[in-house]
Design a protein around this motif. Structure first.
Motif, PDB file in Angstrom:
ATOM      1  N   GLY A   1      45.336  29.676  39.109  1.00  0.00           N
ATOM      2  CA  GLY A   1      46.567  30.421  38.837  1.00  0.00           C
ATOM      3  C   GLY A   1      46.358  31.919  38.922  1.00  0.00           C
ATOM      4  N   ALA A   2      45.257  32.416  38.351  1.00  0.00           N
ATOM      5  CA  ALA A   2      44.978  33.855  38.397  1.00  0.00           C
ATOM      6  C   ALA A   2      44.851  34.332  39.843  1.00  0.00           C
ATOM      7  CB  ALA A   2      43.706  34.177  37.623  1.00  0.00           C
ATOM      8  N   ILE A   3      44.170  33.552  40.640  1.00  0.00           N
ATOM      9  CA  ILE A   3      43.990  33.931  42.048  1.00  0.00           C
ATOM     10  C   ILE A   3      45.327  33.891  42.787  1.00  0.00           C
ATOM     11  CG2 ILE A   3      42.911  33.229  44.221  1.00  0.00           C
ATOM     12  CD1 ILE A   3      40.476  32.351  42.404  1.00  0.00           C
ATOM     13  N   LEU A   4      46.120  32.846  42.538  1.00  0.00           N
ATOM     14  CA  LEU A   4      47.413  32.744  43.210  1.00  0.00           C
ATOM     15  C   LEU A   4      48.367  33.862  42.796  1.00  0.00           C
ATOM     16  CD1 LEU A   4      47.983  28.882  43.128  1.00  0.00           C
ATOM     17  CD2 LEU A   4      47.490  30.306  45.128  1.00  0.00           C
ATOM     18  N   VAL A   5      48.360  34.241  41.518  1.00  0.00           N
ATOM     19  CA  VAL A   5      49.233  35.326  41.060  1.00  0.00           C
ATOM     20  C   VAL A   5      48.804  36.659  41.678  1.00  0.00           C
ATOM     21  CG1 VAL A   5      49.957  36.651  39.028  1.00  0.00           C
ATOM     22  CG2 VAL A   5      49.865  34.167  38.914  1.00  0.00           C
ATOM     23  N   ALA A   6      47.515  36.824  41.899  1.00  0.00           N
ATOM     24  CA  ALA A   6      47.003  38.089  42.413  1.00  0.00           C
ATOM     25  C   ALA A   6      47.168  38.247  43.918  1.00  0.00           C
ATOM     26  CB  ALA A   6      45.523  38.234  42.048  1.00  0.00           C
ATOM     27  N   VAL A   7      47.511  37.182  44.619  1.00  0.00           N
ATOM     28  CA  VAL A   7      47.682  37.267  46.067  1.00  0.00           C
ATOM     29  C   VAL A   7      48.815  38.237  46.363  1.00  0.00           C
ATOM     30  CG1 VAL A   7      48.381  35.974  48.125  1.00  0.00           C
ATOM     31  CG2 VAL A   7      46.769  34.976  46.508  1.00  0.00           C
ATOM     32  N   LYS A   8      48.578  39.120  47.295  1.00  0.00           N
ATOM     33  CA  LYS A   8      49.577  40.125  47.650  1.00  0.00           C
ATOM     34  C   LYS A   8      50.808  39.455  48.246  1.00  0.00           C
ATOM     35  CE  LYS A   8      50.006  44.582  49.849  1.00  0.00           C
ATOM     36  NZ  LYS A   8      49.347  45.612  50.615  1.00  0.00           N
ATOM     37  N   PRO A   9      52.001  39.829  47.750  1.00  0.00           N
ATOM     38  CA  PRO A   9      53.241  39.216  48.257  1.00  0.00           C
ATOM     39  C   PRO A   9      53.521  39.583  49.708  1.00  0.00           C
ATOM     40  CG  PRO A   9      53.725  40.841  46.514  1.00  0.00           C
ATOM     41  CD  PRO A   9      52.244  40.802  46.714  1.00  0.00           C
TER      42      PRO A   9
ATOM     43  N   ALA B   1      45.818  42.603  36.728  1.00  0.00           N
ATOM     44  CA  ALA B   1      45.783  41.898  35.442  1.00  0.00           C
ATOM     45  C   ALA B   1      45.390  40.429  35.578  1.00  0.00           C
ATOM     46  CB  ALA B   1      47.112  42.047  34.717  1.00  0.00           C
ATOM     47  N   PRO B   2      45.926  39.679  36.546  1.00  0.00           N
ATOM     48  CA  PRO B   2      45.510  38.272  36.646  1.00  0.00           C
ATOM     49  C   PRO B   2      44.021  38.111  36.983  1.00  0.00           C
ATOM     50  CG  PRO B   2      47.451  38.665  38.004  1.00  0.00           C
ATOM     51  CD  PRO B   2      47.017  39.978  37.466  1.00  0.00           C
ATOM     52  N   ILE B   3      43.503  38.984  37.834  1.00  0.00           N
ATOM     53  CA  ILE B   3      42.076  38.903  38.156  1.00  0.00           C
ATOM     54  C   ILE B   3      41.257  39.230  36.909  1.00  0.00           C
ATOM     55  CG2 ILE B   3      40.208  39.881  39.548  1.00  0.00           C
ATOM     56  CD1 ILE B   3      42.133  37.955  41.052  1.00  0.00           C
ATOM     57  N   ASP B   4      41.702  40.223  36.150  1.00  0.00           N
ATOM     58  CA  ASP B   4      41.039  40.558  34.889  1.00  0.00           C
ATOM     59  C   ASP B   4      41.021  39.351  33.954  1.00  0.00           C
ATOM     60  OD1 ASP B   4      40.010  42.518  32.827  1.00  0.00           O
ATOM     61  OD2 ASP B   4      41.890  41.914  31.870  1.00  0.00           O
TER      62      ASP B   4
ATOM     63  N   SER C   1      35.754  19.481  27.288  1.00  0.00           N
ATOM     64  CA  SER C   1      36.203  18.134  27.618  1.00  0.00           C
ATOM     65  C   SER C   1      36.755  18.153  29.045  1.00  0.00           C
ATOM     66  CB  SER C   1      37.292  17.690  26.642  1.00  0.00           C
ATOM     67  OG  SER C   1      38.444  18.490  26.825  1.00  0.00           O
ATOM     68  N   VAL C   2      37.072  16.983  29.552  1.00  0.00           N
ATOM     69  CA  VAL C   2      37.677  16.907  30.895  1.00  0.00           C
ATOM     70  C   VAL C   2      38.988  17.698  30.923  1.00  0.00           C
ATOM     71  CG1 VAL C   2      38.674  15.355  32.610  1.00  0.00           C
ATOM     72  CG2 VAL C   2      36.501  14.770  31.525  1.00  0.00           C
ATOM     73  N   PRO C   3      39.886  17.521  29.934  1.00  0.00           N
ATOM     74  CA  PRO C   3      41.114  18.330  29.952  1.00  0.00           C
ATOM     75  C   PRO C   3      40.821  19.842  29.880  1.00  0.00           C
ATOM     76  CG  PRO C   3      41.397  16.485  28.458  1.00  0.00           C
ATOM     77  CD  PRO C   3      39.948  16.501  28.865  1.00  0.00           C
ATOM     78  N   ASN C   4      39.807  20.234  29.075  1.00  0.00           N
ATOM     79  CA  ASN C   4      39.431  21.644  29.012  1.00  0.00           C
ATOM     80  C   ASN C   4      38.978  22.148  30.368  1.00  0.00           C
ATOM     81  OD1 ASN C   4      37.733  21.196  25.819  1.00  0.00           O
ATOM     82  ND2 ASN C   4      39.860  21.730  26.175  1.00  0.00           N
ATOM     83  N   SER C   5      38.152  21.363  31.044  1.00  0.00           N
ATOM     84  CA  SER C   5      37.635  21.758  32.355  1.00  0.00           C
ATOM     85  C   SER C   5      38.757  21.880  33.381  1.00  0.00           C
ATOM     86  CB  SER C   5      36.592  20.749  32.846  1.00  0.00           C
ATOM     87  OG  SER C   5      35.494  20.718  31.963  1.00  0.00           O
ATOM     88  N   ILE C   6      39.706  20.956  33.317  1.00  0.00           N
ATOM     89  CA  ILE C   6      40.864  21.030  34.220  1.00  0.00           C
ATOM     90  C   ILE C   6      41.665  22.299  33.918  1.00  0.00           C
ATOM     91  CG2 ILE C   6      43.070  19.944  34.831  1.00  0.00           C
ATOM     92  CD1 ILE C   6      41.631  17.211  34.327  1.00  0.00           C
ATOM     93  N   GLY C   7      41.847  22.599  32.649  1.00  0.00           N
ATOM     94  CA  GLY C   7      42.562  23.817  32.260  1.00  0.00           C
ATOM     95  C   GLY C   7      41.880  25.072  32.768  1.00  0.00           C
ATOM     96  N   VAL C   8      40.555  25.117  32.656  1.00  0.00           N
ATOM     97  CA  VAL C   8      39.798  26.270  33.150  1.00  0.00           C
ATOM     98  C   VAL C   8      39.991  26.413  34.660  1.00  0.00           C
ATOM     99  CG1 VAL C   8      37.461  27.172  33.515  1.00  0.00           C
ATOM    100  CG2 VAL C   8      38.121  26.284  31.269  1.00  0.00           C
ATOM    101  N   ALA C   9      39.927  25.295  35.381  1.00  0.00           N
ATOM    102  CA  ALA C   9      40.131  25.328  36.834  1.00  0.00           C
ATOM    103  C   ALA C   9      41.548  25.780  37.181  1.00  0.00           C
ATOM    104  CB  ALA C   9      39.845  23.954  37.441  1.00  0.00           C
ATOM    105  N   LEU C  10      42.528  25.326  36.397  1.00  0.00           N
ATOM    106  CA  LEU C  10      43.911  25.738  36.644  1.00  0.00           C
ATOM    107  C   LEU C  10      44.118  27.230  36.356  1.00  0.00           C
ATOM    108  CD1 LEU C  10      45.855  22.650  35.228  1.00  0.00           C
ATOM    109  CD2 LEU C  10      45.700  23.380  37.632  1.00  0.00           C
ATOM    110  N   ILE C  11      43.489  27.728  35.309  1.00  0.00           N
ATOM    111  CA  ILE C  11      43.570  29.155  35.002  1.00  0.00           C
ATOM    112  C   ILE C  11      42.983  29.965  36.151  1.00  0.00           C
ATOM    113  CG2 ILE C  11      42.714  31.013  33.509  1.00  0.00           C
ATOM    114  CD1 ILE C  11      42.907  28.961  31.172  1.00  0.00           C
ATOM    115  N   ALA C  12      41.824  29.551  36.629  1.00  0.00           N
ATOM    116  CA  ALA C  12      41.196  30.249  37.755  1.00  0.00           C
ATOM    117  C   ALA C  12      42.096  30.223  38.987  1.00  0.00           C
ATOM    118  CB  ALA C  12      39.835  29.632  38.067  1.00  0.00           C
TER     119      ALA C  12
END
Length: 141
Positions: free
Chosen positions: A133-141, A97-100, A120-131
């Motif tokens: 975060g999704a990758i970090l959540v998907a990392v196998k425990p 789901a996070p990768i999706d 905007s700069v805040p939007n771009s930072i948010g997009v980078a954080l989402i990316a």
């Protein structure tokens, strides 16, 4: 219930349930067949909603451009669902789901590239954080 934020939050909640229900649903069947069954349910429910609201339209009243783009959207949706169910069959829902949801990042990028939207700069930072975060959540425990 007339603001987009409420509908977006409901969409997120239903998308989360979709992942959980689909993971259980694909355990014993082919993921493509599971997608087919899910699509039938969606068609029946949408037909009932349109009929109850009297929202069916004459097909001739819809522009060719609308048909083309809704057709392309339908093809992309179908491809997304097939890939999603295949991923759920093979992986953990908590990782798939996070990768999706990297689709959020891709929508932002495609919006800029194809629709001329601005970030905007805040939007771009948010997009980078989402990316990130999704990758970090998907990392196998």
């Amino acid at each position: 219930m007339s603001n987009w934020q409420t509908w977006a939050l409901l969409s997120a909640a239903f998308a989360a349930l979709t992942a959980i229900f689909a993971k259980v649903g694909v355990e014993d069947i082919n993921p493509d067949f599971a997608t087919f069954l899910r699509t039938i349910v969606i068609l029946v429910v949408l037909a009932a909603i349109l009929a109850s609201l009297g929202e069916f339209r004459s097909l001739g009243s819809i522009s060719g451009r609308t048909y083309v783009f809704l057709g392309l959207s339908g093809l992309a949706t179908g491809a997304s669902w097939l890939c999603y169910f295949r991923a759920l069959k093979l992986g953990h829902a908590s990782q798939v789901a996070p990768i999706d949801k990297l689709s959020v990042v891709l929508v932002a990028v495609f919006g800029v590239v194809f629709l001329g939207e601005k970030l905007s700069v805040p939007n771009s930072i948010g997009v980078a954080l989402i990316a990130s975060g999704a990758i970090l959540v998907a990392v196998k425990p």
